[in-house]
Design a protein around this motif. Structure first.
Motif, PDB file in Angstrom:
ATOM      1  N   TYR A  86       0.821  -1.208   0.000  1.00 20.13           N
ATOM      2  CA  TYR A  86       0.000   0.000   0.000  1.00 20.13           C
ATOM      3  C   TYR A  86       0.856   1.260   0.000  1.00 20.13           C
ATOM      4  O   TYR A  86       0.461   2.296  -0.554  1.00 20.13           O
ATOM      5  CB  TYR A  86      -0.927  -0.002   1.222  1.00 20.13           C
ATOM      6  N   TYR A  87       2.026   1.218   0.627  1.00 17.84           N
ATOM      7  CA  TYR A  87       2.848   2.421   0.719  1.00 17.84           C
ATOM      8  C   TYR A  87       3.397   2.831  -0.647  1.00 17.84           C
ATOM      9  O   TYR A  87       3.646   4.007  -0.890  1.00 17.84           O
ATOM     10  CB  TYR A  87       3.989   2.218   1.722  1.00 17.84           C
ATOM     11  N   VAL A  88       3.600   1.860  -1.552  1.00 19.53           N
ATOM     12  CA  VAL A  88       4.008   2.213  -2.912  1.00 19.53           C
ATOM     13  C   VAL A  88       2.873   2.947  -3.623  1.00 19.53           C
ATOM     14  O   VAL A  88       3.083   3.971  -4.287  1.00 19.53           O
ATOM     15  CB  VAL A  88       4.424   0.961  -3.691  1.00 19.53           C
ATOM     16  N   ALA A  89       1.642   2.419  -3.475  1.00 22.17           N
ATOM     17  CA  ALA A  89       0.500   3.089  -4.093  1.00 22.17           C
ATOM     18  C   ALA A  89       0.277   4.474  -3.498  1.00 22.17           C
ATOM     19  O   ALA A  89      -0.056   5.424  -4.219  1.00 22.17           O
ATOM     20  CB  ALA A  89      -0.755   2.234  -3.927  1.00 22.17           C
ATOM     21  N   VAL A  90       0.458   4.609  -2.179  1.00 28.49           N
ATOM     22  CA  VAL A  90       0.294   5.918  -1.543  1.00 28.49           C
ATOM     23  C   VAL A  90       1.337   6.896  -2.064  1.00 28.49           C
ATOM     24  O   VAL A  90       1.040   8.075  -2.328  1.00 28.49           O
ATOM     25  CB  VAL A  90       0.378   5.771  -0.011  1.00 28.49           C
ATOM     26  N   ALA A  91       2.576   6.434  -2.227  1.00 30.81           N
ATOM     27  CA  ALA A  91       3.614   7.313  -2.766  1.00 30.81           C
ATOM     28  C   ALA A  91       3.272   7.777  -4.175  1.00 30.81           C
ATOM     29  O   ALA A  91       3.444   8.955  -4.522  1.00 30.81           O
ATOM     30  CB  ALA A  91       4.962   6.589  -2.751  1.00 30.81           C
ATOM     31  N   MET A  92       2.761   6.870  -5.017  1.00 34.57           N
ATOM     32  CA  MET A  92       2.396   7.253  -6.377  1.00 34.57           C
ATOM     33  C   MET A  92       1.235   8.243  -6.384  1.00 34.57           C
ATOM     34  O   MET A  92       1.227   9.221  -7.148  1.00 34.57           O
ATOM     35  CB  MET A  92       2.046   6.001  -7.187  1.00 34.57           C
ATOM     36  N   LEU A  93       0.236   8.013  -5.521  1.00 30.57           N
ATOM     37  CA  LEU A  93      -0.901   8.937  -5.457  1.00 30.57           C
ATOM     38  C   LEU A  93      -0.470  10.314  -4.973  1.00 30.57           C
ATOM     39  O   LEU A  93      -0.941  11.342  -5.475  1.00 30.57           O
ATOM     40  CB  LEU A  93      -1.989   8.360  -4.549  1.00 30.57           C
ATOM     41  N   LEU A  94       0.431  10.364  -3.998  1.00 33.68           N
ATOM     42  CA  LEU A  94       0.910  11.661  -3.515  1.00 33.68           C
ATOM     43  C   LEU A  94       1.743  12.377  -4.581  1.00 33.68           C
ATOM     44  O   LEU A  94       1.687  13.608  -4.700  1.00 33.68           O
ATOM     45  CB  LEU A  94       1.724  11.464  -2.237  1.00 33.68           C
ATOM     46  N   GLN A  95       2.515  11.626  -5.356  1.00 35.43           N
ATOM     47  CA  GLN A  95       3.248  12.253  -6.452  1.00 35.43           C
ATOM     48  C   GLN A  95       2.299  12.835  -7.489  1.00 35.43           C
ATOM     49  O   GLN A  95       2.499  13.954  -7.975  1.00 35.43           O
ATOM     50  CB  GLN A  95       4.178  11.228  -7.114  1.00 35.43           C
ATOM     51  N   LEU A  96       1.253  12.081  -7.832  1.00 32.03           N
ATOM     52  CA  LEU A  96       0.264  12.611  -8.769  1.00 32.03           C
ATOM     53  C   LEU A  96      -0.440  13.834  -8.195  1.00 32.03           C
ATOM     54  O   LEU A  96      -0.720  14.803  -8.921  1.00 32.03           O
ATOM     55  CB  LEU A  96      -0.763  11.531  -9.115  1.00 32.03           C
ATOM     56  N   ALA A  97      -0.718  13.815  -6.873  1.00 25.45           N
ATOM     57  CA  ALA A  97      -1.346  14.980  -6.252  1.00 25.45           C
ATOM     58  C   ALA A  97      -0.439  16.206  -6.331  1.00 25.45           C
ATOM     59  O   ALA A  97      -0.904  17.328  -6.575  1.00 25.45           O
ATOM     60  CB  ALA A  97      -1.690  14.663  -4.792  1.00 25.45           C
ATOM     61  N   ALA A  98       0.871  15.995  -6.150  1.00 24.10           N
ATOM     62  CA  ALA A  98       1.809  17.115  -6.300  1.00 24.10           C
ATOM     63  C   ALA A  98       1.802  17.649  -7.725  1.00 24.10           C
ATOM     64  O   ALA A  98       1.836  18.870  -7.956  1.00 24.10           O
ATOM     65  CB  ALA A  98       3.215  16.662  -5.899  1.00 24.10           C
ATOM     66  N   GLY A  99       1.746  16.747  -8.696  1.00 25.08           N
ATOM     67  CA  GLY A  99       1.678  17.199 -10.084  1.00 25.08           C
ATOM     68  C   GLY A  99       0.411  17.977 -10.378  1.00 25.08           C
ATOM     69  O   GLY A  99       0.437  19.019 -11.047  1.00 25.08           O
ATOM     70  N   PHE A 100      -0.736  17.501  -9.875  1.00 30.78           N
ATOM     71  CA  PHE A 100      -1.987  18.225 -10.086  1.00 30.78           C
ATOM     72  C   PHE A 100      -1.948  19.598  -9.407  1.00 30.78           C
ATOM     73  O   PHE A 100      -2.457  20.583  -9.956  1.00 30.78           O
ATOM     74  CB  PHE A 100      -3.152  17.404  -9.540  1.00 30.78           C
ATOM     75  N   PHE A 101      -1.350  19.679  -8.233  1.00 32.77           N
ATOM     76  CA  PHE A 101      -1.291  20.959  -7.520  1.00 32.77           C
ATOM     77  C   PHE A 101      -0.438  21.969  -8.290  1.00 32.77           C
ATOM     78  O   PHE A 101      -0.833  23.133  -8.464  1.00 32.77           O
ATOM     79  CB  PHE A 101      -0.721  20.737  -6.116  1.00 32.77           C
ATOM     80  N   VAL A 102       0.731  21.543  -8.757  1.00 33.35           N
ATOM     81  CA  VAL A 102       1.593  22.461  -9.503  1.00 33.35           C
ATOM     82  C   VAL A 102       0.939  22.848 -10.828  1.00 33.35           C
ATOM     83  O   VAL A 102       1.011  24.012 -11.257  1.00 33.35           O
ATOM     84  CB  VAL A 102       2.970  21.810  -9.733  1.00 33.35           C
ATOM     85  N   ALA A 103       0.284  21.884 -11.508  1.00 34.57           N
ATOM     86  CA  ALA A 103      -0.399  22.215 -12.752  1.00 34.57           C
ATOM     87  C   ALA A 103      -1.527  23.206 -12.519  1.00 34.57           C
ATOM     88  O   ALA A 103      -1.765  24.106 -13.335  1.00 34.57           O
ATOM     89  CB  ALA A 103      -0.944  20.943 -13.399  1.00 34.57           C
ATOM     90  N   ARG A 104      -2.214  23.093 -11.404  1.00 30.13           N
ATOM     91  CA  ARG A 104      -3.303  24.029 -11.104  1.00 30.13           C
ATOM     92  C   ARG A 104      -2.778  25.418 -10.781  1.00 30.13           C
ATOM     93  O   ARG A 104      -3.420  26.430 -11.098  1.00 30.13           O
ATOM     94  CB  ARG A 104      -4.126  23.486  -9.935  1.00 30.13           C
ATOM     95  N   ARG A 105      -1.616  25.490 -10.152  1.00 29.96           N
ATOM     96  CA  ARG A 105      -1.065  26.788  -9.783  1.00 29.96           C
ATOM     97  C   ARG A 105      -0.495  27.541 -10.980  1.00 29.96           C
ATOM     98  O   ARG A 105      -0.312  28.762 -10.912  1.00 29.96           O
ATOM     99  CB  ARG A 105       0.047  26.595  -8.733  1.00 29.96           C
ATOM    100  N   ASN A 106      -0.179  26.835 -12.056  1.00 30.73           N
ATOM    101  CA  ASN A 106       0.391  27.487 -13.235  1.00 30.73           C
ATOM    102  C   ASN A 106      -0.728  27.891 -14.186  1.00 30.73           C
ATOM    103  O   ASN A 106      -1.682  27.137 -14.411  1.00 30.73           O
ATOM    104  CB  ASN A 106       1.364  26.549 -13.964  1.00 30.73           C
TER     105      ASN A 106
END
Length: 737
Positions: free
Chosen positions: A617-637
Motif C-alpha cells: 500500500y505504501y508504494v501506491a500511496v507514494a504514487m498517489l501523492l506524487q500525482l497529487a503534487a503534479g496536479f497541484f503544480v499544474a493548477r497553480r500554473n
C-alpha cells in the motif's frame, strides 16, 4: 495497412477452419468433445497448459497459426499489386479512351502545354479523350511511370466557350498527379473491393450459420459469437467510411493545389458555386457512398484551410478497432520474429503500436497544427480520444484468446472485464490527449523549421514508443483466467475491480521494469518539455522565421504580425516546477511519516488493516501523492497548454524524496508498533535507493503523461466557453486573399 492486416487475419482464420474440416479430417463432434473436456478440467490444469492439451487433445484448427495469416497477408497484397498494375489498362479499354491528338486541337494543346508547365510535374502525362462523354469532366488515373488524364468531349467543347473553366478543371486533375494521391485512391479502392468480396460477403453468409451452430452445440459461446459478429460489422462500417473519407479528402487537396497555382482559384470558385446551385435541387447520396465532397464544402475549404486537416472520430475508431482485432496475432508474430517468449514485452507490441499510434498521432498533429494556425485549440481531442478507447475495447471481442476462453468457460467476471476495458480506453484516450498537448507545444518549432517533418516524426516516434509500453502491459493483463488465480485473503473472497487493479498494480508497478522501459518513459516525457527550448534556439539561428514560417502551410501569405504571434514560444519554467515538486514531495513525505508514527502509538488498526489487504500500500500511496503534487503544480500554473507539462515536472521532482519517505514510514510504523525486533524494522530503507524510487517515479510519470493532459483539457473545456488563447497573444485575424 491496419485494415489489410485485419483482412489477412480473418482470411487466415477462415482458411484454417476450412482446412481443419476438410484436409484435417476434423468434425464438429471432436471439437465439441475437446471443448467439453477443457471446460471440466481447466480449473485443475490451469497451471499446466501442456498437461491440459495432452489430456483433452485439442485439435489444431488454426491451420498453422501465424504462418497461414502471413501467407494470407502476402497473397492479399500480391492481388492488390497485380490489380494496381493492370487497372489503368483495364480502364483505358473499358471506357474506349483514345490518345489526344494535338493536330486536331492545336489551341487546346497550347493551353495544355502551359498548364503542364504551371503544374511542374515530375512525371510524363498522357492525355486521352472520351468523346462519348458529353459532360465537362476530367479524370486523372494511372500507375507509377504511366500517368493519364482523361478529357471528355464536353470538356473539349468547353475550351471554346469558357477557357478559364477549362483551365480550372484540367488544373484540378493535374493537381491529383502533383499531390501523388492517384496511387492512394487506387490502393484504397482495391483494398475496399477485396474486403467486400473476400471478407464482408463471406462473413455475412456464414455469420448466421455460425451463430446457430454455436448456440446448438456450445450454448456458452453464443454470447461471444454475438460480440464477434458485432465487432466484424463495426469493422465493415469503418472500412466503408474510411474509403469515402480518403476519396473526399483528396478532392479538397486538389482544390487547394489549384488555389496555390492560380493565387485564389477564381475560376474554380465560379464552377463550384454553379455546381452548388445544382446540388441543392438534386437528392443527396448517403455519406458512405459519396466519393466527392459537396460543392459547399469545397468552397469553404478554399477559404478556411483548417478544413483541409480534419481528423474524424470515425477514422480514429476504425484504426483502433482494426488494430485491436488483430493485436494478439500480430504480437505473437512479432514475438516469434524477434525470438521473444513473453507476449507482454514492449517489442511484441511495437508493430501494433506503429500501426495504431503512427496513424492516430499523424491525424492529431494535423488537426492541432491547423487549429494553431487559426489561433484556436483543436476541439475534437475529447471525441477522438473516446473513439480510440472505444475501438480498442470493442476490438477485444474478436480475438482468438477470448474466443477460446468463452468456449472453455474461463471468461473473467463482468466486473474484471469492464476494469480491463477501462484500462484500454484510458490508454487510448490518454494517448490522443498527450499527442494533442505535444503538438500544441511544438507548433512554433514546426512552423519555423526548414524541415518541419523532422520534429513531427520525432515526437510521433516518442508517442508510439510510449504506446508500445502501455499496450505491452495492458493487453496481457486482460488475459482470461483472473478468477483462477490464487490470491491472498481477503482478495480471494470476491473478484472485484479493486482486486483486479491490485493485481495489475503488483505486476506492473511493484516488479521493477527493464531499464529500457524507464528510458522510454523518460524520453517521452522530455519530448514536449523540450519544445520551448527548441523554439528559442530556432529563433536565435533563423532571423527570417517570423516572415516565412506559417506561409508554407496556408493558401495565402500571412502578415509579419500574424506569423510572429504564431511562432512565439510558450513559457516554461522547468526549474521552478521541479523545485516545487521537490518541496511538495518533502512535505508530503514528512506528513506521511508523522501519520504512521502517530497511528502506531494511538490508532494503529486502520494501517494494520490496509497492510493486510494491500501488502504494498505504501508504494501506491507514494504514487498517489506524487500525482497529487503534479496536479497541484499544474493548477497553480496559468500557462494553458504547458500547464500539464509543469505538472509532469513536479511529479518527477516529488519522486526524489517521496518514495523513500513512504518506505521509511512503513518501516518506522513496524518499529514503533511491534518493536525493533520486527523484520520490517530491521530493513534499511537506503538499500536500493537508486532503483526503487526510479521505478516508482517512472511509472508515476507515465500515469501523469496520460492523466494530466486529460485533466487540463477537460478543465479548460468546462470553464471556457470560447477558444483559449495564451496571455498576450493576438486575437484571431481576419482572412484576406
Amino acid at each position: 495497412m491496419s485494415t489489410s492486416v485485419a483482412m489477412a487475419t480473418e482470411l487466415g482464420a477462415m482458411a484454417g477452419t476450412a482446412a481443419y474440416f476438410t484436409l484435417g479430417g476434423g468434425s464438429v463432434g471432436s471439437l465439441t468433445r475437446a471443448l467439453d473436456c477443457g471446460r471440466k478440467n481447466i480449473a485443475v490444469a490451469a497451471s499446466d497448459p501442456a498437461a491440459l492439451a495432452r489430456m483433452c487433445e485439442f485439435p489444431d484448427n488454426a491451420g498453422g497459426g501465424s504462418t497461414v495469416e502471413l501467407a494470407a497477408f502476402a497473397t492479399l497484397w500480391l492481388a492488390v499489386g497485380i490489380t494496381y498494375w493492370l487497372l489503368p489498362v483495364y480502364r483505358l479499354r473499358r471506357r474506349r479512351l483514345r490518345p489526344f491528338r494535338p493536330d486536331l486541337y492545336p489551341d487546346i494543346q497550347h493551353t495544355l502545354t502551359g498548364l503542364m508547365a504551371l503544374a511542374e510535374l515530375r512525371c510524363p502525362v498522357r492525355f486521352v479523350v472520351d468523346l462519348r462523354d458529353q459532360r465537362p469532366t476530367g479524370l486523372a488515373f494511372g500507375r507509377i511511370g504511366r500517368r493519364h488524364v482523361m478529357l471528355s468531349g464536353g470538356l473539349l467543347r468547353l475550351h471554346g466557350i469558357d477557357p478559364e473553366a477549362f483551365r480550372a478543371i484540367v488544373l484540378h486533375e493535374l493537381a491529383h498527379l502533383r499531390n501523388r494521391d492517384v496511387d492512394i485512391a487506387f490502393l484504397t479502392l482495391i483494398c475496399h473491393r477485396l474486403f467486400v468480396f473476400a471478407v464482408a460477403l463471406p462473413m455475412a453468409v456464414t455469420a448466421p450459420f455460425a451463430l446457430l451452430v454455436g448456440w446448438l452445440v456450445l450454448p456458452g459461446v453464443a454470447i461471444f459469437q454475438t460480440l464477434l459478429i458485432a465487432a466484424q460489422c463495426a469493422l465493415a462500417v469503418t472500412v466503408a467510411h474510411a474509403v469515402g473519407a480518403v476519396l473526399r479528402s483528396r478532392e479538397l487537396y486538389a482544390d487547394a493545389r489549384v488555389a496555390m497555382w492560380t493565387h485564389g482559384a477564381y475560376s474554380l470558385r465560379l464552377l463550384l458555386a454553379a455546381q452548388h446551385g445544382i446540388e441543392r435541387a438534386a437528392p443527396r447520396r448517403p455519406l458512405l457512398r459519396r466519393t466527392h465532397p459537396s460543392a459547399a464544402k469545397r468552397l469553404a475549404a478554399l477559404s478556411d484551410t483548417s478544413l483541409l486537416f480534419p481528423f474524424s472520430s470515425w477514422d480514429a475508431f476504425g484504426l483502433a478497432l482494426s488494430c485491436s482485432l488483430v493485436y494478439l496475432q500480430v504480437a505473437q508474430g512479432t514475438g516469434a520474429a524477434v525470438g521473444l517468449t513473453d507476449r507482454g514485452g514492449v517489442l511484441s507490441a511495437l508493430v501494433p503500436a506503429v500501426l495504431l499510434g503512427g496513424s492516430v498521432a499523424a491525424g492529431v498533429w494535423r488537426a492541432t497544427l491547423a487549429a494553431h494556425l487559426d489561433h484556436t485549440r483543436w476541439a475534437g481531442a475529447h471525441r477522438t480520444g473516446l473513439a480510440v478507447g472505444c475501438g480498442l475495447a470493442l476490438g477485444t471481442f474478436g480475438d482468438d484468446q477470448h474466443r477460446t476462453a468463452f468456449a472453455l468457460g474461463i471468461a473473467d467476471p463482468l466486473a474484471v472485464q469492464m476494469s480491463w476495458w477501462l484500462l484500454l480506453a484510458a490508454v487510448g484516450y490518454g494517448f490522443v490527449r498527450w499527442n494533442a498537448v505535444t503538438a500544441r507545444a511544438w507548433a512554433p518549432v514546426v512552423l519555423a523549421a526548414r524541415h518541419p517533418f523532422a520534429p513531427i516524426a520525432g515526437c510521433c516516434a516518442a508517442g508510439v514508443a510510449l504506446l508500445a509500453v502501455w499496450l505491452g502491459h495492458v493487453y496481457p493483463a486482460g488475459g482470461p483466467g483472473f478468477g483462477l488465480l490464487t490470491l491472498p485473503r481477503p482478495l480471494s473472497l470476491l473478484p472485484t475491480p479493486l482486486d483486479y487493479y491490485g493485481y495489475v498494480f503488483s505486476v506492473a508497478a511493484v516488479l521493477p521494469p527493464p531499464p529500457a522501459v524507464i528510458t522510454v518513459v523518460a524520453a517521452t516525457a522530455a519530448m514536449p518539455l523540450a519544445a520551448p527550448f527548441a523554439a528559442r534556439f530556432l529563433h536565435r539561428v533563423r532571423d527570417d522565421a517570423p516572415a516565412a514560417g506559417p506561409g508554407r502551410f496556408l493558401l495565402w501569405p500571412s502578415s509579419t504580425q500574424a506569423s510572429a504571434a504564431l511562432l512565439a514560444p510558450q513559457r516554461l519554467r522547468p526549474l521552478r516546477a521541479l523545485a516545487g515538486g521537490v518541496a511538495l514531495g518533502a512535505a508530503a513525505g514528512f506528513a506521511l511519516w508523522a501519520v504512521h508514527v502517530v497511528s502506531a502509538l494511538v490508532f494503529p488498526w486502520p494501517i494494520q488493516w490496509l497492510g493486510s489487504v494491500f501488502t504494498f500500500y505504501y508504494v501506491a500511496v507514494a504514487m498517489l501523492l506524487q500525482l497529487a503534487a503534479g496536479f497541484f503544480v499544474a493548477r497553480r500554473n496559468a500557462h494553458h497548454d504547458l500547464r500539464a507539462l509543469h505538472g509532469v515536472l513536479a511529479v518527477l521532482g516529488s519522486g526524489v524524496l517521496l518514495p523513500l519517505a513512504a518506505f521509511a514510514s512503513h518501516d518506522h510504523f513496524a518499529c514503533v508498533r511491534w518493536g525493533t525486533s520486527h523484520p520490517a524494522c530491521q530493513e534499511n530503507p537506503l538499500v536500493g535507493m537508486g532503483t526503487i524510487p526510479a521505478t516508482i517515479t517512472a511509472w508515476t510519470a507515465a500515469l501523469a503523461l496520460l492523466l494530466l493532459p486529460t485533466w487540463a483539457a477537460l478543465r479548460d473545456s468546462i470553464r471556457q466557453q470560447g477558444p483559449l488563447r495564451p496571455p498576450g497573444s493576438l486575437p484571431s485575424l481576419p482572412r484576406t486573399r
